[in-house]
Scaffold this motif. Structure first.
Motif, PDB file in Angstrom:
ATOM      1  N   GLU A 250      53.391  40.812  28.733  1.00 49.78           N
ATOM      2  CA  GLU A 250      54.457  39.813  28.715  1.00 49.78           C
ATOM      3  C   GLU A 250      53.936  38.430  28.357  1.00 49.78           C
ATOM      4  OE1 GLU A 250      56.384  40.004  32.492  1.00 49.78           O
ATOM      5  OE2 GLU A 250      57.313  41.975  32.103  1.00 49.78           O
ATOM      6  N   LYS A 251      52.711  38.129  28.770  1.00 50.52           N
ATOM      7  CA  LYS A 251      52.122  36.815  28.485  1.00 50.52           C
ATOM      8  C   LYS A 251      51.641  36.695  27.041  1.00 50.52           C
ATOM      9  CE  LYS A 251      52.236  34.937  32.677  1.00 50.52           C
ATOM     10  NZ  LYS A 251      52.940  33.672  32.990  1.00 50.52           N
TER      11      LYS A 251
ATOM     12  N   LYS B 268      43.618  31.916  33.009  1.00 48.26           N
ATOM     13  CA  LYS B 268      44.223  30.919  32.126  1.00 48.26           C
ATOM     14  C   LYS B 268      45.640  31.312  31.727  1.00 48.26           C
ATOM     15  CE  LYS B 268      43.195  28.229  27.981  1.00 48.26           C
ATOM     16  NZ  LYS B 268      42.222  28.018  26.855  1.00 48.26           N
ATOM     17  N   LEU B 269      45.863  32.611  31.545  1.00 48.53           N
ATOM     18  CA  LEU B 269      47.196  33.104  31.188  1.00 48.53           C
ATOM     19  C   LEU B 269      48.147  33.110  32.392  1.00 48.53           C
ATOM     20  CD1 LEU B 269      46.232  36.164  28.957  1.00 48.53           C
ATOM     21  CD2 LEU B 269      47.473  34.130  28.181  1.00 48.53           C
ATOM     22  N   GLY B 270      47.585  33.000  33.587  1.00 51.82           N
ATOM     23  CA  GLY B 270      48.409  33.036  34.789  1.00 51.82           C
ATOM     24  C   GLY B 270      48.750  34.438  35.250  1.00 51.82           C
ATOM     25  N   VAL B 271      47.909  35.418  34.855  1.00 50.04           N
ATOM     26  CA  VAL B 271      48.133  36.801  35.277  1.00 50.04           C
ATOM     27  C   VAL B 271      47.370  37.054  36.577  1.00 50.04           C
ATOM     28  CG1 VAL B 271      47.821  39.231  34.707  1.00 50.04           C
ATOM     29  CG2 VAL B 271      48.428  37.612  32.908  1.00 50.04           C
ATOM     30  N   ASN B 272      48.096  37.429  37.609  1.00 48.51           N
ATOM     31  CA  ASN B 272      47.499  37.681  38.913  1.00 48.51           C
ATOM     32  C   ASN B 272      46.928  39.096  38.955  1.00 48.51           C
ATOM     33  OD1 ASN B 272      46.762  37.488  41.595  1.00 48.51           O
ATOM     34  ND2 ASN B 272      48.801  37.943  42.369  1.00 48.51           N
ATOM     35  N   THR B 273      45.650  39.205  39.245  1.00 45.08           N
ATOM     36  CA  THR B 273      45.006  40.520  39.265  1.00 45.08           C
ATOM     37  C   THR B 273      44.772  41.042  40.684  1.00 45.08           C
ATOM     38  OG1 THR B 273      42.787  39.517  39.187  1.00 45.08           O
ATOM     39  CG2 THR B 273      43.821  40.079  37.076  1.00 45.08           C
TER      40      THR B 273
END
Length: 209
Positions: free
Chosen positions: A142-143, A118-123
């Motif tokens: 950063e998010k 949902k935050l758009g953090v690519n893991t």
């Protein structure tokens, strides 16, 4: 390369611990993380750098990584990254098995967490493996850095789970303060650390004897 027996002697002297216990701890970590035996000097250097810079010792690191090293290897994490996180948790008073189970929870949850998506953090990297935790943590910081403490705490709880969230918050605080990046870099450049520290520890009458 030095024989493994010499490497273990250096690590034991650096950590002020008996040889047998030291060898057990180091070999357990090396085996769990599938590190070749010929790279045992790297294991010793990373552990030495970690306990000389943080409020942990070899026993604490060994107890913690008993729970997290194998999981870390399964998720494509390096010994430097896992040891960095473990040592920083120890510095925050989260030590031994508590640090290990915290890391195990974070590693097993963060890659598939809906909150991260949902935050758009690519893991994941292009091969589908988990990216280095230091990179994931930086992106997550950063998010969330502009969020209020309540909203951020809610997100961190969704990611790490209630049992591990206090430790996860400490790791994110270390990211915010630059400690995670600095410690990770320090462990990545720790070649020769065990030999150097052991030489210093033994440079006295007791050591000569």
């Amino acid at each position: 390369a030095l024989p493994i027996s010499y490497i273990m002697l250096d690590l034991a002297a650096a950590g002020n611990l008996d040889l047998g216990t030291t060898a057990d701890i180091a070999s357990n970590i090396q085996t769990a993380m599938r590190i070749p035996a010929e790279k045992m000097d790297m294991v010793a250097d990373v552990l030495t750098a970690a306990f000389t810079r943080n409020n942990v010792d070899i026993r604490m690191l060994g107890e913690s990584m008993k729970y997290s090293a194998g999981v870390g290897r399964s998720y494509n994490q390096s010994i430097e990254t896992i040891t960095t996180a473990t040592a920083l948790l120890g510095g925050a008073g989260i030590q031994g098995s508590q640090a290990g189970t915290t890391m195990r929870a974070v590693l097993s949850r963060i890659g598939t967490s809906p909150a991260m998506k949902k935050l758009g953090v690519n893991t994941k990297d292009k091969n589908g493996d988990m990216r280095d935790l230091s990179l994931i943590f930086n992106d997550l910081y950063e998010k969330t850095e502009k969020m209020g403490s309540v909203q951020r705490g809610e997100i961190f709880t969704k990611i790490a789970g209630r049992n591990a969230v206090s430790g996860f918050m400490e790791l994110m605080k270390a990211v915010e303060e630059g400690k995670f990046k600095d410690m990770r870099a320090s462990l990545n450049n720790s070649k020769g650390e065990a030999r150097q520290v052991s030489s210093t520890m033994l440079d006295n009458l007791k050591g000569d004897m």
